[in-house]
Scaffold this active site. Structure first.
Site, PDB file in Angstrom:
ATOM      1  NE  ARG A 180       1.534  -1.758  13.878  1.00 13.96           N
ATOM      2  CZ  ARG A 180       2.342  -1.878  14.943  1.00 13.96           C
ATOM      3  NH1 ARG A 180       3.182  -0.912  15.285  1.00 13.96           N
ATOM      4  NH2 ARG A 180       2.342  -2.979  15.646  1.00 13.96           N
ATOM      5  CB  SER A 233      -3.275  -5.711  11.429  1.00 18.76           C
ATOM      6  OG  SER A 233      -2.725  -6.769  12.166  1.00 18.76           O
ATOM      7  CD  GLU A 303      -1.695  -1.861  11.259  1.00 17.78           C
ATOM      8  OE1 GLU A 303      -2.251  -2.064  12.356  1.00 17.78           O
ATOM      9  OE2 GLU A 303      -0.683  -2.488  10.884  1.00 17.78           O
TER      10      GLU A 303
HETATM   11  C1  LIG Z   1       1.256 -11.190   6.083  1.00 15.95           C
HETATM   12  C2  LIG Z   1       1.511  -9.797   6.595  1.00 15.95           C
HETATM   13  C3  LIG Z   1       1.980  -9.616   7.885  1.00 15.95           C
HETATM   14  C4  LIG Z   1       2.203  -8.322   8.374  1.00 15.95           C
HETATM   15  N1  LIG Z   1       2.664  -8.176   9.652  1.00 15.95           N
HETATM   16  C5  LIG Z   1       2.875  -6.939  10.140  1.00 15.95           C
HETATM   17  C6  LIG Z   1       3.350  -6.753  11.477  1.00 15.95           C
HETATM   18  O1  LIG Z   1       3.610  -7.694  12.217  1.00 15.95           O
HETATM   19  N2  LIG Z   1       3.519  -5.479  11.922  1.00 15.95           N
HETATM   20  C7  LIG Z   1       3.264  -4.393  11.135  1.00 15.95           C
HETATM   21  O2  LIG Z   1       3.448  -3.251  11.598  1.00 15.95           O
HETATM   22  N3  LIG Z   1       2.825  -4.539   9.863  1.00 15.95           N
HETATM   23  C8  LIG Z   1       2.628  -5.773   9.350  1.00 15.95           C
HETATM   24  N4  LIG Z   1       2.179  -5.922   8.060  1.00 15.95           N
HETATM   25  C9  LIG Z   1       1.872  -4.728   7.243  1.00 15.95           C
HETATM   26  C10 LIG Z   1       3.037  -4.244   6.346  1.00 15.95           C
HETATM   27  O3  LIG Z   1       3.861  -5.327   5.950  1.00 15.95           O
HETATM   28  C11 LIG Z   1       3.880  -3.187   7.040  1.00 15.95           C
HETATM   29  O4  LIG Z   1       3.119  -2.037   7.354  1.00 15.95           O
HETATM   30  C12 LIG Z   1       5.071  -2.763   6.152  1.00 15.95           C
HETATM   31  O5  LIG Z   1       5.942  -1.992   6.914  1.00 15.95           O
HETATM   32  C13 LIG Z   1       4.650  -1.961   4.925  1.00 15.95           C
HETATM   33  O6  LIG Z   1       5.783  -1.827   4.094  1.00 15.95           O
HETATM   34  P1  LIG Z   1       5.646  -1.743   2.507  1.00 15.95           P
HETATM   35  O7  LIG Z   1       6.993  -1.530   1.949  1.00 15.95           O
HETATM   36  O8  LIG Z   1       4.907  -2.915   1.980  1.00 15.95           O
HETATM   37  O9  LIG Z   1       4.770  -0.430   2.373  1.00 15.95           O
HETATM   38  P2  LIG Z   1       3.607  -0.161   1.323  1.00 15.95           P
HETATM   39  O10 LIG Z   1       2.427  -1.012   1.676  1.00 15.95           O
HETATM   40  O11 LIG Z   1       4.118  -0.256  -0.049  1.00 15.95           O
HETATM   41  O12 LIG Z   1       3.283   1.353   1.659  1.00 15.95           O
HETATM   42  C14 LIG Z   1       2.688   1.713   2.885  1.00 15.95           C
HETATM   43  C15 LIG Z   1       2.596   3.245   2.927  1.00 15.95           C
HETATM   44  O13 LIG Z   1       3.908   3.788   2.993  1.00 15.95           O
HETATM   45  C16 LIG Z   1       4.146   4.660   1.885  1.00 15.95           C
HETATM   46  N5  LIG Z   1       5.560   4.464   1.528  1.00 15.95           N
HETATM   47  C17 LIG Z   1       6.183   3.303   1.217  1.00 15.95           C
HETATM   48  N6  LIG Z   1       7.485   3.513   0.990  1.00 15.95           N
HETATM   49  C18 LIG Z   1       7.699   4.840   1.156  1.00 15.95           C
HETATM   50  C19 LIG Z   1       8.847   5.695   1.038  1.00 15.95           C
HETATM   51  N7  LIG Z   1      10.045   5.220   0.705  1.00 15.95           N
HETATM   52  N8  LIG Z   1       8.687   7.025   1.266  1.00 15.95           N
HETATM   53  C20 LIG Z   1       7.467   7.539   1.593  1.00 15.95           C
HETATM   54  N9  LIG Z   1       6.346   6.786   1.712  1.00 15.95           N
HETATM   55  C21 LIG Z   1       6.468   5.454   1.503  1.00 15.95           C
HETATM   56  C22 LIG Z   1       3.169   4.217   0.803  1.00 15.95           C
HETATM   57  O14 LIG Z   1       2.864   5.265  -0.106  1.00 15.95           O
HETATM   58  C23 LIG Z   1       1.965   3.821   1.654  1.00 15.95           C
HETATM   59  O15 LIG Z   1       1.210   4.953   2.013  1.00 15.95           O
HETATM   60  C24 LIG Z   1       1.949  -7.206   7.547  1.00 15.95           C
HETATM   61  C25 LIG Z   1       1.490  -7.398   6.233  1.00 15.95           C
HETATM   62  C26 LIG Z   1       1.275  -8.680   5.761  1.00 15.95           C
HETATM   63  C27 LIG Z   1       0.795  -8.863   4.344  1.00 15.95           C
END
Ligand SMILES: Cc1cc2nc3c(=O)[nH]c(=O)nc-3n(C[C@H](O)[C@H](O)[C@H](O)COP(=O)(O)OP(=O)(O)OC[C@H]3O[C@@H](n4cnc5c(N)ncnc54)[C@H](O)[C@@H]3O)c2cc1C
Length: 311
Positions: A180, A233, A303
């Site tokens: 992660r 998570s 996480e």
């Molecule tokens: C219902 C649900 C189920 C989920 N299931 C999973 C799963 O099965 N597996 C899993 O790993 N995760 C899961 N997640 C967590 C999450 O969806 C993942 O970690 C996802 O990849 C985060 O992407 P995001 O675009 O929403 O990032 P954000 O939450 O917007 O950002 C996360 C981090 O990345 C940084 N960031 C975002 N974009 C960039 C960029 N372009 N450049 C530099 N930094 C950046 C942000 O500043 C922040 O620090 C789940 C979440 C939910 C709500």
């Protein structure tokens, strides 16, 4: 942010800026106070220019994907939140690189949902594990998002970044990633933004991919809460164990603080079931960590990323 800085930001962003923007609607937790400004960037050429401006004005900034792994503080963020759209959300034509092997360039602002639908239609295998993860490609890469024994690190060939100096391409290998976490990105925190990714995929039958995607979504719905806002998570799984199991065995499912509650369906999810504040969630997190430490001598590591007023 003072008025002269606001005026400069308005000018440099061609007016596409929202000031004092509440961040709750930009997170899957639906929690968080306002950012000084929120900017949706659509063109690559604007981004390096903006990062230079932020640097020169000593302005804090942070990128949001879909905000699905973020807990934003109640005080919000004193700085500018950036979201990538337009050119950053595109998917290029796949290139054949060998028998059954293809590469695809994807913008970091593209949602995993859009990418998965594209892959299912085009018969591109490899990404389907991420079906149902509600993030963007950039967020998934930074988090090394994973599910069902697979993770982003398995697929990434190279990554395009923009810093104040311009665009650069980084070749990456699976060893650059941890659980992660894309650990090699540490050198770019606060100065670089992931803008595109090349993924190594395989050719597969669209109908087979669609069947797998449907089944994985069904499993998610059975195992995870989906009726209330959450951020997936909350804790990383300790080596060889599951945070959800430890929380469950401590009897902490259903534990609540204010409007935040440990899901009764999955112990590693905290849900916002009644106008929770970030303080509610953080207090509940501390209670869960304390309970698990006391019973199992295990430190649960977060996480989710917590965004405080100053970063
Ligand atoms: C219902 C649900 C189920 C989920 N299931 C999973 C799963 O099965 N597996 C899993 O790993 N995760 C899961 N997640 C967590 C999450 O969806 C993942 O970690 C996802 O990849 C985060 O992407 P995001 O675009 O929403 O990032 P954000 O939450 O917007 O950002 C996360 C981090 O990345 C940084 N960031 C975002 N974009 C960039 C960029 N372009 N450049 C530099 N930094 C950046 C942000 O500043 C922040 O620090 C789940 C979440 C939910 C709500």
């Amino acid at each position: 942010m003072d008025n002269s800085l606001r005026a400069k930001l308005e000018e440099i962003s061609h007016g596409e800026v929202l000031f004092d923007c509440p961040l709750a609607p930009y997170t899957s937790f639906a929690i968080g106070g306002p950012a000084d400004a929120l900017l949706v960037i659509k063109r690559k050429e604007d981004l390096a220019h903006l990062l230079n401006f932020f640097h020169n004005e000593s302005l804090r900034w942070r990128v949001f994907g879909k905000g699905s792994n973020l807990l934003v503080n109640d005080a919000g963020f004193r700085g500018v939140v950036l979201q990538l759209a337009g050119e950053f959300a595109q998917i290029a034509e796949a290139s054949v690189v060998g028998e059954n092997r293809l590469t695809v360039g994807v913008g970091a602002g593209c949602s995993l949902t859009k990418l998965n639908h594209h892959c299912c239609r085009q018969g591109l295998g490899g990404m389907v594990f991420s079906y149902g993860i509600p993030g963007t490609v950039g967020g998934a890469l930074l988090m090394n998002a994973g599910a069902w024994g697979k993770q982003m690190a398995d697929l990434v060939v190279d990554v395009g970044l923009i810093t104040a100096k311009g665009y650069e391409k980084l070749a990456v290998k699976p060893g650059d990633f941890r659980y992660r976490n894309w650990s090699s990105f540490a050198a770019y925190i606060g100065r670089g933004i992931i803008v595109d990714v090349t993924l190594a995929l395989t050719s597969a039958h669209p109908s087979q991919l669609q069947g797998e995607a449907k089944e994985l979504l069904r499993k998610r719905k059975v195992l995870q809460p989906h009726n209330y806002p959450n951020a997936g998570s909350v804790f990383k799984n300790p080596q060889g164990d599951s945070a959800g199991r430890l929380i469950d065995e401590c009897g902490l499912k259903g534990e609540s603080v204010g409007g935040a509650m440990v899901s009764t369906k999955h112990g590693n999810f905290i849900i916002n079931n009644n106008k929770a504040t970030a303080t509610d969630v953080l207090t509940l997190i501390a209670r869960v960590q304390h309970g698990v430490k006391k019973r199992f001598c295990v430190d649960l590591e977060l996480e989710i990323h917590v965004l405080g007023a100053s970063g």
